[in-house]
Design a protein around this motif. Structure first.
Motif, mmCIF file in Angstrom:
data_model
loop_
_atom_site.group_PDB
_atom_site.id
_atom_site.type_symbol
_atom_site.label_atom_id
_atom_site.label_comp_id
_atom_site.label_asym_id
_atom_site.label_seq_id
_atom_site.Cartn_x
_atom_site.Cartn_y
_atom_site.Cartn_z
ATOM 1 N N LYS A 103 0.819 -1.218 0.000
ATOM 2 C CA LYS A 103 0.000 0.000 0.000
ATOM 3 C C LYS A 103 0.855 1.271 0.000
ATOM 4 N N GLN A 104 2.133 1.124 0.278
ATOM 5 C CA GLN A 104 3.017 2.301 0.328
ATOM 6 C C GLN A 104 3.275 2.847 -1.075
ATOM 7 N N LYS A 105 3.435 4.145 -1.151
ATOM 8 C CA LYS A 105 3.828 4.762 -2.400
ATOM 9 C C LYS A 105 5.347 4.763 -2.520
ATOM 10 N N GLU A 106 5.832 4.663 -3.750
ATOM 11 C CA GLU A 106 7.249 4.883 -4.078
ATOM 12 C C GLU A 106 8.204 4.103 -3.169
ATOM 13 N N SER A 107 7.869 2.846 -2.947
ATOM 14 C CA SER A 107 8.704 1.997 -2.097
ATOM 15 C C SER A 107 9.238 0.829 -2.920
ATOM 16 N N TYR A 108 10.313 0.232 -2.449
ATOM 17 C CA TYR A 108 10.915 -0.852 -3.229
ATOM 18 C C TYR A 108 11.418 -1.976 -2.333
ATOM 19 N N TYR A 109 11.449 -3.132 -2.952
ATOM 20 C CA TYR A 109 11.998 -4.347 -2.325
ATOM 21 C C TYR A 109 13.251 -4.740 -3.090
ATOM 22 N N GLN A 110 14.289 -5.177 -2.356
ATOM 23 C CA GLN A 110 15.481 -5.778 -2.946
ATOM 24 C C GLN A 110 15.741 -7.111 -2.245
ATOM 25 N N GLY A 111 15.966 -8.143 -3.028
ATOM 26 C CA GLY A 111 16.246 -9.440 -2.425
ATOM 27 C C GLY A 111 16.491 -10.502 -3.484
#
Length: 948
Positions: A103-111
């Motif tokens: 639901k967050q805006k402008e967020s990212y995951y790295q993994g």
């Protein structure tokens, strides 16, 4: 098992969101990337990010990964780029993504993928994905400034990846960006004649580079350039297309409603820009742009002002302006709903409360609750006001439009970026605490050389949790420069930059002519004294010269690969500021010395002219570095103002019968006395000996007491060898000092055949337990050096380091509380207590309290303090200024606000000064107690604390 795994993931995610960014562990070195994959049906920014990342990795390793949209490539080791909800990402994920993250805006995951073959960068939206991509590039050595400041990419045969799954936070401020402004003197001529000759203007090629920089800085918004030299953003179709491809949120300045550029787009045959009398034409003008931009991600500026940053046309009163604005906004919202097929409350809109619009707004105009209030600074870094409790609860929230560059009254500062980072922190931290968290826009002028301030502002906007206290600024500055220049060199450079900002705090280089703009006034003498307080002019010249020498040394010792970046980010601003100060201050000395009859005045004229030439040369060098890449980007005289011109000297050297003369520090009437020395203070005073005619004169100091130390005991002035003046410094060796001859100590100054008795004055204080002490009619108190401090509930005085003349201010906290009342001071009001010992009795003594020239936090606040001297009644002092008053102009040019209080000195000895809090936000810097009619220094004297 799956349910337990999901719960653990959620707990982990909640933890990192409660306590800030999860610390990324950068390991997995040596992972070989053959392909960068993004989904063919994905968005344009995924493609841009993938291609830029491929170029970045090539710069780092020398191997360029292929770009692919074919799932067949997933058989190889790849970086996968896409939306967190995309099917191909979901298939590869080794973790369950918390719903709150999605639901967050402008967020990212790295993994890592399940099989550890692929590294995944997945965003909650296109910009989030891009931030994750550029975060990986930056951690592997690609600075956001690799192109805009020629920062070299760090080479490595191995790439670094996060070891653990990483989920970013949502940005602290929703819309974060810059305003390109006053581009006439840099960005526009550079783009037109050098970088984008095919357009001959700031066009899509230039904006593509700017948008890439914004994304690398985790920003998302732009107010495009809009001066007369530049065509409107929508004039070139490619600009709109580039904004769409890069997913940059388009806005427009306070003076440009509905994404229009009035300067370029409102034509004479349209009639007056007067909504009362030309409503139909203006509505048609706005509506056509709304329709043209219906698919753009945009924030629409509502309301209206004049054509180019001027007051509203056709209205005769604030009341009428408020009524017209209400009608304007209602019609604008109807147009937006029509062409965007949404309720107006769902369409981002901003009402920028700039200049006279604040008066109209405060009059009580009806503004829809979903419109974002954008508060502004006063153009010089001090926010005019923020939202009160009621305004903070608006659905649309609020934000800030802030200047790091400005064209206008009382004087421009377009040339060198000198806004102190500590001030940016203090004001924007204040804004954040007052819930102005929707929109942050920084006016960066023509972008260069505002690189560091732009980085700081946008870093704060992205993650304010990293800047909870002013102490974080040093860490940020050190990290910025050490990341680029290495630890050893970067630490040196960071220290130089701090000095650069601190020196400019007293007076920006552009303000050194003591002139003003609109209307332009001629350059005049500065307010720095050459004859008092240890020679303020010489001290400033020496500090700048030392800073310039250090920068020269660092530049020389820098590797060739770093020289272009160092020149842009550090060297040119430092040397430019140094040369401007040398030009103006040597001009000052030439004039002041000419009035004394010193023939050395001519040499100072030449020094001033040489500094002017040096500014020309170093600016020409800027425009040739990096093989001419930046040709046209830097002007040494924006707007051709008087302060930038070649210095003129409209005076003659005073004619005198003497061949030689002398001057004693602080001696405006010839009394032949050095200023008083005080036991326990290691003061140094000077005496100047100078030729007034061509010739040769020997001088000597005779009958010197054994306890007086001098820099020279004898010398020779010789015009043939340009030895036109000597300065002798005097200090007391207190270990050898013994009182004698009733303080009537003296020595003899011999000038040729003439003899002059110079008296020495020495005093001892009886009260030396604590506090500060009056010397030669002046006591100096730094706000941070209080004897006692008290608090009341959560109200307290808090130190902010590295800000102000004294190097630290005491600010009334907390910022988001109401003012305290103006009664019962002794019980409720937090206070700062100072002790001052005086030697004088004076009926006309005065306290001069200096604070930052801040404005009331809200319209419910002031800028007040209570002041109590000894047992006298408490007096309320107010630092607040009105509009563009003469006082406000002087305040912003000097970065200080004064409040004065006459005090009673009936007897010498110890006195107590209590300062009581009334309004949160007041930031005290330093205090003078003046007991004579002697002029105050322009800068700050060293605080005197005598020792037993």
């Amino acid at each position: 098992m799956l349910q337990l795994r999901y719960i653990l993931c959620c707990l982990f995610f909640i933890t990192i969101h409660c306590f800030g960014f999860q610390k990324q562990e950068i390991k997995n070195e040596g992972f070989s990337i053959s392909t960068i994959y993004y989904e063919k049906t994905g968005n344009s920014l995924d493609s841009i990010s993938a291609h830029l990342l491929s170029e970045d990795l090539f710069k780092i390793t020398g191997d360029k990964p292929a770009i692919s949209t074919s799932e067949e490539t997933l058989q190889k080791s790849s970086i996968l780029i896409g939306n967190i909800n995309a099917e191909f990402i979901q298939k590869q994920l080794a973790v369950t993504v918390p719903k709150t993250f999605k639901k967050q805006k402008e967020s990212y995951y790295q993994g890592w993928s399940k099989d550890k073959k692929h590294f995944i960068i997945a965003g909650t939206d296109p910009r989030g994905t891009a931030y994750g991509v550029f975060d990986l590039a930056e951690k592997n050595g690609v600075s956001p400034w690799y192109w805009w400041a020629d920062v070299p990419v760090k080479k490595s045969g191995k790439l670094k990846f996060t070891e653990k799954d990483y989920f970013s936070k949502a940005p602290s401020v929703e819309f974060r960006g810059i305003f390109l402004n006053d581009e006439d003197w840099g960005l526009q001529p550079w783009a037109a004649k050098n970088f984008e000759t095919e357009t001959g203007d700031i066009g899509p090629k230039t904006y593509a580079k700017i948008f890439e920089l914004l994304l690398r800085l985790k920003a998302n918004a732009i107010w495009p350039a809009m001066h007369p030299s530049t065509k409107a953003f929508f004039h070139y179709p490619g600009n709109k297309q580039i904004a769409e491809k890069y997913h940059i949120v388009l806005g427009s300045s306070h003076a440009e409603p509905m994404l229009r550029n009035n300067v370029d787009e409102w034509k004479d045959d349209f009639g007056h820009f007067d909504y009362k009398n030309n409503k139909a034409k203006i509505n048609e003008y706005w509506e056509s742009r709304i329709e043209e931009s219906k698919d753009l991600d945009a924030i629409f500026t509502v309301g209206m002002r004049g054509i180019h940053d001027s007051g509203m046309e056709g209205v005769n009163s604030i009341e009428e302006a408020a009524t017209v604005l209400e009608s304007v906004i209602q019609n604008q919202r109807s147009m937006l709903e029509k062409h965007r097929d949404k309720n107006a409350a769902e369409i981002p809109q901003a009402f920028t409360i700039y200049k006279e619009v604040l008066d109209v707004y405060d009059h009580g105009m009806d503004l829809p609750d979903d419109v974002t209030l954008v508060w502004t600074d006063d153009n010089y870094g001090y926010i005019r006001r923020l939202g009160n409790q009621q305004e903070q609860e608006r659905i649309g929230g609020s934000g800030v439009y802030y200047h790091a560059s400005y064209w206008g009254r009382p004087h421009n500062y377009l040339w060198l970026s000198t806004t102190n980072p500590a001030l940016i922190w203090e004001e924007m931290h204040k804004a954040y605490e007052m819930n102005a968290r929707k929109i942050w826009i920084l006016n960066v002028g023509y972008l260069k050389p505002a690189e560091y301030n732009m980085q700081l502002f946008l870093d704060m906007a992205y993650d304010m949790s990293q800047f909870e206290s002013a102490s974080e600024l040093e860490n940020h500055r050190n990290e910025f420069y050490t990341t680029i220049f290495g630890k050893e060199l970067g630490t040196q450079i960071s220290a130089l930059r701090k000095e650069y900002y601190d020196f400019a705090w007293e007076r920006k280089p552009e303000f050194m002519g003591w002139s003003q703009t609109e209307p332009n006034t001629e350059v005049k003498s500065t307010s720095y004294s050459a004859f008092d307080y240890g020679d303020e002019i010489q001290h400033r010249l020496e500090t700048y010269q030392n800073l310039g020498r250090q920068s020269d040394r660092v530049f020389k010792n820098s590797p060739d690969s770093l020289k272009n970046g160092y020149f842009q980010l550090v060297h040119y601003p430092i040397k430019g500021a140094m040369f401007m100060n040398q030009k103006q201050l040597n001009r000052d000395l030439a004039e002041k010395y000419a009035k004394q009859g010193r023939i050395s005045a001519k040499s100072y004229q030449q020094k001033s002219l040489d500094s002017y030439d040096s500014i020309q040369k170093i600016t020409a060098r800027y425009n040739t570095i990096s093989d001419g890449k930046w040709k046209g980007i830097m002007s040494m005289k924006p707007r051709n103002l008087p302060v930038f011109e070649k210095p003129e000297f409209n005076y003659k050297i005073k004619n005198t019968e003497k061949t030689v003369d002398f001057y004693i520090e602080g001696e405006h009437d010839r009394t032949n006395k050095l200023p008083t020395f005080y036991k326990g203070a290691n003061d140094t005073y000077f005496l100047d000996i100078f030729l007034t005619k061509i010739g040769i004169v020997k001088w000597s100091l005779n009958d010197l007491p054994e306890w007086i130390m001098v820099s020279n005991r004898s010398g020779e002035l010789n015009s043939d060898f340009n030895a036109l003046q000597n300065r002798i410094y005097f200090q007391i060796n207190w270990d050898q000092y013994t009182k004698s001859r009733n303080n009537d100590d003296h020595f003899i100054l011999q000038l040729g055949r003439d003899f002059h008795q110079i008296d020495l004055q020495i005093k001892e204080y009886e009260h030396q337990e604590s506090g500060v002490f009056e010397k030669n009619g002046l006591a100096v108190v730094y706000a941070e050096n209080f004897q006692e401090q008290s608090a009341f509930r959560n109200y307290k005085w808090q130190k902010i380091a590295d800000l102000g003349y004294s190097g630290a201010v005491m600010q009334a906290m907390p910022l988001n509380e109401k003012p305290l009342d103006t009664i019962d001071f002794q019980m409720k009001h937090p206070k700062l207590t100072y002790e001052i010992s005086t030697e004088s009795t004076a009926e006309s003594a005065v306290l001069i309290l200096n604070a930052l020239p801040t404005h009331p936090i809200t319209n419910k606040h002031g800028v007040r303090i209570g002041v109590k001297w000894d047992n006298e009644p408490i007096k309320i002092l107010n630092f607040e200024t009105q509009g563009r008053s003469a006082t406000w102009k002087e305040n912003v040019l000097s970065n200080k606000a004064e409040a004065k209080l006459p005090v009673n000195l009936t007897k010498p000895g110890k006195h107590t000064l209590n300062i009581y809090m009334i309004d949160p936000g007041v930031a005290l810097d330093f205090i003078y107690l003046k007991t004579t009619d002697k002029s105050l220094p322009y800068g700050l004297l060293k605080e005197t604390k005598l020792k037993n």
